[in-house]
Enzyme design. Structure first.
Site, PDB file in Angstrom:
ATOM      1  CB  VAL A  44       1.216  -0.614   7.965  1.00 54.32           C
ATOM      2  CG1 VAL A  44       0.442  -1.897   8.258  1.00 54.32           C
ATOM      3  CG2 VAL A  44       2.571  -0.650   8.651  1.00 54.32           C
ATOM      4  CB  CYS A  45      -2.757   1.935   5.331  1.00 56.54           C
ATOM      5  SG  CYS A  45      -2.999   2.334   7.041  1.00 56.54           S
ATOM      6  CB  THR A  46       0.675   1.655   1.249  1.00 54.07           C
ATOM      7  OG1 THR A  46       0.457   3.025   1.586  1.00 54.07           O
ATOM      8  CG2 THR A  46       1.013   1.543  -0.215  1.00 54.07           C
ATOM      9  CG  LEU A  49      -5.913   0.018   1.466  1.00 54.45           C
ATOM     10  CD1 LEU A  49      -5.691   1.512   1.451  1.00 54.45           C
ATOM     11  CD2 LEU A  49      -7.400  -0.272   1.395  1.00 54.45           C
TER      12      LEU A  49
END
Ligand code: BEZ
Length: 211
Positions: A44-46, A49
């Site tokens: 999810v963070c990927t 960002l």
């Protein structure tokens, strides 16, 4: 005690993917979005960002700098950035703090012990050029944030700051706005020469001023 809206946010120095950062120095005369991620190499963070990197021109238009954070060291961030750039088809164009000692996470209350006592939750802090906290949002780790919504709130905050208007429910750029109740009709005549509609004495609607 947790940071609250209107508080002056604390300064810090921390290592990042763009070298050591002194937060106040980095912020300069800009607004800042400081946002945390639970951990490197998470899906999810990927996506988040990558999305923030693509929105950089929108942040710049509004005089906003962005800075990410995750509780892993710089070497790990750099490996992760390669994956982000490959999978999200973009270049990471802002610093990511390497908060391995949790200095910033603890200072800003980004670790919620009952959720996870090691990793940061998904927080967003919007800080104005006077270092005041203007917005904070906390999401669970499994839900990616909506950065278009964060831009929308920044637009609203800047309209209030510069034009003395508030924005109604689900407002979008270009739609009518509401004259702040604290502004008298006499003052409003100077600020809004094109006029407004009075729906109730406390509810005066006008066209969105040019930003
Ligand atoms: C993620 O960033 O993909 C993630 C992190 C923790 C739990 C679930 C998803």
């Amino acid at each position: 005690m947790a940071l609250q809206l209107g508080d002056t946010v604390p300064n810090f120095t921390q290592d990042s993917t763009e070298g050591p950062i002194d937060f106040y120095e980095y912020a300069g005369d800009s607004w800042v979005i400081l946002f945390s991620h639970p951990k490197d190499f998470t899906p999810v963070c990927t996506t988040e960002l990558g999305a923030v990197a693509k929105l950089k021109p929108e942040f710049e238009k509004r005089n906003v700098k962005v800075i990410g954070l995750s509780v892993d060291p710089v070497d790990s961030h750099k490996g992760w950035i390669r994956d982000i750039e490959e999978t999200q088809a973009t270049r990471i164009n802002f610093p990511i703090l390497a908060d391995a000692d949790r200095k910033v996470s603890d200072l800003y209350g980004m670790i919620h012990m009952n959720e996870d006592n090691v990793f940061t939750v998904r927080t967003v802090f919007v800080v104005d050029p006077n270092r005041k906290l203007r917005l904070t949002i906390t999401y669970p780790a499994s839900t990616g944030r909506n950065f278009d919504e964060i831009l929308r709130v920044i637009d609203s905050l800047q309209l209030t700051e510069f034009h003395k208007v508030a924005t109604p429910v689900n407002w979008k750029e270009g739609e009518d706005v509401i004259i702040l109740p604290s502004i008298s009709d006499e003052e409003a005549q100077k600020l809004f020469p094109a006029g407004w509609k009075t729906l109730k004495p406390y509810m005066r609607v006008t066209a969105q001023p040019k930003t």
